[in-house]
Design an enzyme around this catalytic site. Structure first.
Site, PDB file in Angstrom:
ATOM      1  N   SER A  45       0.792  -1.147   0.016  1.00 52.42           N
ATOM      2  CA  SER A  45      -0.239  -0.061   0.020  1.00 52.42           C
ATOM      3  C   SER A  45       0.736   1.199  -0.157  1.00 52.42           C
ATOM      4  CB  SER A  45      -0.902   0.058   1.293  1.00 52.42           C
ATOM      5  OG  SER A  45      -0.167   0.306   2.579  1.00 52.42           O
ATOM      6  N   LYS A 106       0.898   4.727   6.756  1.00 58.51           N
ATOM      7  CA  LYS A 106       0.148   5.491   5.639  1.00 58.51           C
ATOM      8  C   LYS A 106       1.012   7.018   5.761  1.00 58.51           C
ATOM      9  CE  LYS A 106      -2.981   2.194   4.627  1.00 58.51           C
ATOM     10  NZ  LYS A 106      -2.976   1.402   3.585  1.00 58.51           N
TER      11      LYS A 106
END
Length: 251
Positions: A45, A106
């Site tokens: 990701s 993230k």
């Protein structure tokens, strides 16, 4: 008497060894809680910034401390102590706020009060498109040498932080979204691999990240394995280590 002295010495040696182990464990727990914690990248990701098999250090003091700073989130702390907001563009580890409380990593792109939106694959902050420049394709090779090419862009946030993102699909499912208004006490997090990241855009899975859930800021990659060796298979390291990624700074 001599035999008793030997037994006493042996007993003392065992006791000293146990004490040394306890001290070492306590020191490790203190460092892990208040200074740095190692973290392994489990997914794609955050490509191209982070790859599966990257090991990095996360600074625990960057955003202050909450109950999530402690092992198993057991500390009886409400909110944050010595708290500080992330800077836009920081790569941060946080506890997933919805569902199972697992660690996610993230990039923080939105701060409290920001209006976030994706329009045709371009991130917009407070109504203004973020600068996005097409660069050379990202070429990913597996351990067998098979390659795949992915469209790559350089994104530059309003504060000047710049990094690379991937766009695997021309019209991905989250390339066009409604406007997200980040609540007070929360941040908005997105993966750099925009079409392959479950992040704050998915309100029912991750959503806005409470500041209390922040674990720390990713600082540096200290090891990177390409998948052909586990961390304990030291004899395979010479060919399994991605040498060019070691000591890459993330801050």
């Amino acid at each position: 008497m001599k035999e008793e002295a030997v037994k006493a010495k042996a007993k003392g040696g065992v006791g000293e060894t146990i004490r040394t182990i306890i001290y070492a464990v306590l020191i490790a727990v203190v460092i892990r809680t208040f200074a740095y914690e190692p973290f392994k990248i489990p997914s794609e990701s955050m490509l191209p910034t982070l790859m599966i098999g990257d090991y990095l250090f996360v600074s625990k003091y960057s955003y202050g401390y909450s109950r999530h700073s402690f092992p198993f989130s057991l500390a009886p702390i409400s909110g944050r102590v010595f708290g500080d907001l992330p800077e836009r563009g920081d790569v941060a580890v946080f506890k997933k706020p919805i569902g199972e409380s697992v660690d996610y990593i993230k990039r923080i792109v939105g701060l409290p009060g920001d209006r976030m939106q994706m329009i045709n694959g371009v991130l917009n902050i407070n109504g203004t498109p973020v600068k996005r420049e097409r660069v050379e394709d990202f070429v990913d090779r597996d351990r067998f040498g098979n390659a795949r090419r992915i469209a790559q862009y350089r994104e530059t946030l309003p504060n000047g932080r710049s990094y690379l993102t991937l766009d695997e699909e021309v019209q991905g499912i989250m390339d066009n979204t409604d406007v997200y208004t980040v609540p007070e006490g929360h941040v908005f997090a997105m993966g750099d691999n925009r079409d392959n990241s479950t992040d704050s855009r998915f309100l029912s899975h991750v959503g806005y990240v409470p500041v209390e859930n922040l674990v720390g800021r990713a600082e540096v990659i200290f090891m990177s394995l390409d998948g052909s060796a586990e961390w304990y298979e030291i004899w395979k390291y010479p060919t399994a280590i991605r040498w060019n990624r070691i000591f890459d700074s993330l801050s």
